[in-house]
Design a protein around this motif. Structure first.
Motif, PDB file in Angstrom:
ATOM      1  N   CYS A 230       0.833  -1.204   0.000  1.00  0.00           N
ATOM      2  CA  CYS A 230       0.000   0.000   0.000  1.00  0.00           C
ATOM      3  C   CYS A 230       0.871   1.259   0.000  1.00  0.00           C
ATOM      4  O   CYS A 230       0.647   2.191  -0.781  1.00  0.00           O
ATOM      5  N   GLU A 231       1.866   1.280   0.878  1.00  0.00           N
ATOM      6  CA  GLU A 231       2.755   2.446   0.954  1.00  0.00           C
ATOM      7  C   GLU A 231       3.569   2.615  -0.329  1.00  0.00           C
ATOM      8  O   GLU A 231       3.770   3.726  -0.806  1.00  0.00           O
TER       9      GLU A 231
ATOM     10  N   ASP B  93       2.671   1.645  -3.269  1.00  0.00           N
ATOM     11  CA  ASP B  93       1.716   2.101  -4.279  1.00  0.00           C
ATOM     12  C   ASP B  93       1.574   3.623  -4.224  1.00  0.00           C
ATOM     13  O   ASP B  93       1.624   4.300  -5.252  1.00  0.00           O
ATOM     14  N   HIS B  94       1.458   4.169  -3.005  1.00  0.00           N
ATOM     15  CA  HIS B  94       1.362   5.627  -2.845  1.00  0.00           C
ATOM     16  C   HIS B  94       2.629   6.313  -3.338  1.00  0.00           C
ATOM     17  O   HIS B  94       2.558   7.324  -4.046  1.00  0.00           O
TER      18      HIS B  94
ATOM     19  N   PHE C  61       2.860   6.404  -7.166  1.00  0.00           N
ATOM     20  CA  PHE C  61       2.022   7.441  -7.775  1.00  0.00           C
ATOM     21  C   PHE C  61       2.599   8.836  -7.561  1.00  0.00           C
ATOM     22  O   PHE C  61       2.470   9.697  -8.435  1.00  0.00           O
ATOM     23  N   GLN C  62       3.253   9.074  -6.430  1.00  0.00           N
ATOM     24  CA  GLN C  62       3.892  10.368  -6.195  1.00  0.00           C
ATOM     25  C   GLN C  62       5.090  10.560  -7.110  1.00  0.00           C
ATOM     26  O   GLN C  62       5.306  11.649  -7.648  1.00  0.00           O
TER      27      GLN C  62
ATOM     28  N   THR D  90      -2.869   1.266 -10.758  1.00  0.00           N
ATOM     29  CA  THR D  90      -3.076   0.402  -9.595  1.00  0.00           C
ATOM     30  C   THR D  90      -2.607  -1.024  -9.858  1.00  0.00           C
ATOM     31  O   THR D  90      -2.383  -1.774  -8.914  1.00  0.00           O
TER      32      THR D  90
END
Length: 101
Positions: free
Chosen positions: A60-61, A63-64, A67-68, A76
């Motif tokens: 999850c982290e 993935d964030h 995207f940044q 996704t």
């Protein structure tokens, strides 16, 4: 500042972590069917569940972060790829894990 992952490195990391997750689920299910869920014999399955939760949090982290760092390329499916794109573990050969085809 440390270098960040390239988009290609995120792709490889996402595929690897998703494949590892599948294997943890498979092995956890195997243990749950073979040993009691409570007591000393239930500890290995509980540890695998904890590892699965930690892996999910890391995905999850990441993935964030992806995207940044790569907003134009990110999707996704990088950290949550379809099952058919994942690399299945094939077991162990001479004490070493075997993956892929």
């Amino acid at each position: 500042m440390k270098p960040r992952l390239t988009f290609e490195e995120h792709l490889e990391m996402g595929l690897t972590l998703a494949s590892m997750r599948d294997e943890l689920i498979k092995r956890g299910t195997q243990l749950a069917g073979a040993y009691p869920k409570s007591g000393q014999q239930g500890i290995p399955a509980k540890r695998l569940r904890a590892a699965l939760e930690a892996l999910d949090e890391a995905r999850c982290e990441l993935d964030h972060l992806m995207f940044q760092e790569h907003p134009q390329e990110g999707t996704t499916q990088v950290y949550y790829p379809p099952a058919e794109d994942r690399v299945p573990f094939r077991g162990v050969h001479h004490g070493r894990p075997v993956v892929g085809d």
